[in-house]
Write a protein that holds these residues in place. Structure first.
Motif, PDB file in Angstrom:
ATOM      1  N   LEU A  73    -111.866 -28.466  22.220  1.00 33.42           N
ATOM      2  CA  LEU A  73    -110.646 -29.059  22.041  1.00 33.42           C
ATOM      3  C   LEU A  73    -110.123 -27.873  20.789  1.00 33.42           C
ATOM      4  CD1 LEU A  73    -108.637 -31.159  22.189  1.00 33.42           C
ATOM      5  CD2 LEU A  73    -109.528 -32.593  20.588  1.00 33.42           C
ATOM      6  N   ILE A  85    -106.286 -26.123  21.048  1.00 39.61           N
ATOM      7  CA  ILE A  85    -105.420 -26.006  20.386  1.00 39.61           C
ATOM      8  C   ILE A  85    -104.943 -24.662  19.606  1.00 39.61           C
ATOM      9  CG2 ILE A  85    -104.556 -27.583  18.257  1.00 39.61           C
ATOM     10  CD1 ILE A  85    -105.923 -29.915  18.525  1.00 39.61           C
ATOM     11  N   PHE A  92     -99.241 -28.143  17.791  1.00 38.54           N
ATOM     12  CA  PHE A  92     -99.699 -29.402  18.228  1.00 38.54           C
ATOM     13  C   PHE A  92     -98.945 -30.580  18.297  1.00 38.54           C
ATOM     14  CE2 PHE A  92    -101.926 -31.764  14.857  1.00 38.54           C
ATOM     15  CZ  PHE A  92    -103.268 -31.535  15.225  1.00 38.54           C
ATOM     16  N   LYS A  93     -97.973 -30.028  19.413  1.00 43.91           N
ATOM     17  CA  LYS A  93     -97.383 -31.239  19.976  1.00 43.91           C
ATOM     18  C   LYS A  93     -97.833 -32.297  20.619  1.00 43.91           C
ATOM     19  CE  LYS A  93     -93.590 -28.576  20.431  1.00 43.91           C
ATOM     20  NZ  LYS A  93     -93.128 -27.324  21.040  1.00 43.91           N
ATOM     21  N   TYR A  94     -97.855 -33.965  20.969  1.00 44.01           N
ATOM     22  CA  TYR A  94     -98.464 -34.626  21.647  1.00 44.01           C
ATOM     23  C   TYR A  94     -99.101 -34.634  23.099  1.00 44.01           C
ATOM     24  CZ  TYR A  94     -98.086 -39.336  23.996  1.00 44.01           C
ATOM     25  OH  TYR A  94     -98.974 -40.253  23.945  1.00 44.01           O
ATOM     26  N   THR A 113     -98.993 -31.152  24.449  1.00 44.85           N
ATOM     27  CA  THR A 113    -100.504 -30.395  24.730  1.00 44.85           C
ATOM     28  C   THR A 113    -101.847 -31.161  23.371  1.00 44.85           C
ATOM     29  OG1 THR A 113     -99.584 -29.535  22.381  1.00 44.85           O
ATOM     30  CG2 THR A 113     -99.279 -27.887  24.438  1.00 44.85           C
ATOM     31  N   LEU A 114    -101.534 -32.385  23.753  1.00 41.73           N
ATOM     32  CA  LEU A 114    -103.010 -32.741  23.006  1.00 41.73           C
ATOM     33  C   LEU A 114    -103.422 -33.871  24.113  1.00 41.73           C
ATOM     34  CD1 LEU A 114    -102.231 -34.136  19.486  1.00 41.73           C
ATOM     35  CD2 LEU A 114    -103.649 -32.871  19.924  1.00 41.73           C
ATOM     36  N   GLY A 164    -105.109 -31.201  25.998  1.00 41.65           N
ATOM     37  CA  GLY A 164    -106.121 -30.779  25.927  1.00 41.65           C
ATOM     38  C   GLY A 164    -107.594 -31.476  26.016  1.00 41.65           C
ATOM     39  N   VAL A 165    -107.204 -33.186  24.884  1.00 40.83           N
ATOM     40  CA  VAL A 165    -107.974 -33.543  25.254  1.00 40.83           C
ATOM     41  C   VAL A 165    -108.753 -34.106  27.105  1.00 40.83           C
ATOM     42  CG1 VAL A 165    -108.475 -36.465  25.053  1.00 40.83           C
ATOM     43  CG2 VAL A 165    -107.271 -34.967  23.841  1.00 40.83           C
TER      44      VAL A 165
END
Lengths: 166, 124
Positions: free
Chosen positions: A15, A19, A25-27, A29-30, A33-34
């Motif tokens: 992760l 990032i 660091f937007k919602y 992409t997060l 990524g998860v």
């Protein structure tokens, strides 16, 4: 859940890589990524980390820090020697010496070989896993004896690697 | 620019300057040393001193540039990850080059004072 710490360790590393390489660091992409790192962790965790991690292993990060400090010292020493050889024509004595190693795990052997090759002046040519010998090309060999060469080249790294990887 | 940022800026520029010195030394060594295996050692100098030190320098320099906002932290992290990847990949490359050149006898091994590998070792 079996081997929960292993999965958490691999998941966090993937992760963080995700990032950093996307750079945001937007919602949105997060979430992606998860999902991606969860799938990757599920598929490849058992082949990346063989033994089961415990919470006690966090202390090994201290030895990793010590290893980096030792590595930087060895690098500075070797760089100065190579500068002397290249710019000021210091006489050289190239040789291929056999150096024994006593580390058991694959990660340990790999880390030692990478470090020795990363230090200017020594290159690992071949590794014999049966007799546990590394064949090292050394640009300015002070000895041809395997045990004395081990004391000079690898023993300092090996002590710390044994504590990190066992 | 505050004083702490000035310190970061100075350290970064200093590391880049030292790195360029090692890069030049490595280039001279590749041209000057007599055989293939010795040239690989000069190549290691320009890999560690010539590309990892400047990357660390850029990482530290980017922390000090305050007007870039939060993007500078990403530059720092990307530099650190590149350092990590180069530290793994560069020795693997020079190891496989050296081993291939030794086993296939393509490159002349002289000057070589002592060869422990030539006496009855399985080469796989």
């Amino acid at each position: 859940m079996k081997r929960f710490l292993n999965k958490l360790f691999v998941f966090t590393i993937i992760l963080v890589f995700f990032i950093i390489s996307t750079g945001s660091f937007k919602y949105y992409t997060l979430v992606i990524g998860v999902i991606v790192s969860a799938i990757t962790t599920y598929l490849f965790e058992s082949s990346i980390v063989k033994k089961t991690l415990r919470l006690y292993d966090v202390l090994k990060l201290l030895y990793l820090f010590k290893y980096i400090v030792y590595f930087v010292k060895a690098e500075i020493h070797a760089h100065l020697e190579l500068v002397e050889i290249i710019l000021f024509n210091k006489p050289i004595k190239p040789a291929i010496v056999a150096v024994p190693y006593h580390v058991e795990s694959d990660y340990g052997v790999t880390l030692i070989a990478l470090t020795v090759t990363n230090t200017p002046g020594t290159i690992v040519l071949n590794i014999d896993t049966n007799s546990k010998l590394m064949y090292i090309h050394w640009i300015n060999a002070s000895t041809f004896n395997p045990d004395e060469a081990r004391l000079i080249i690898t023993s300092g790294f090996e002590k710390l690697v044994e504590k990190i990887f066992g | 620019m505050s004083e702490l940022n000035l310190v970061f800026y100075g350290i970064g520029l200093g590391l880049i300057a030292i790195g360029s010195f090692f890069e030049v030394v490595g280039a001279i060594g590749v041209l000057k040393l007599p055989s293939f295996f010795l040239r690989l050692h000069a190549l290691t100098v320009s890999c560690i001193g010539g590309s990892i030190l400047p990357l660390l320098g850029v990482a530290i320099l980017a922390i000090g540039l305050e007007e870039m906002g939060s993007q500078r932290l990403f530059i720092t992290a990307i530099c650190l990850i590149s350092v990590f990847i180069i530290l793994i990949l560069a020795p693997s490359g020079s190891h496989s080059l050296a081993r291939a050149a030794y086993n296939s006898n393509t490159a002349p091994k002289q000057p070589l004072e002592y060869d422990a590998l030539s006496r009855g070792v399985n080469k796989d």
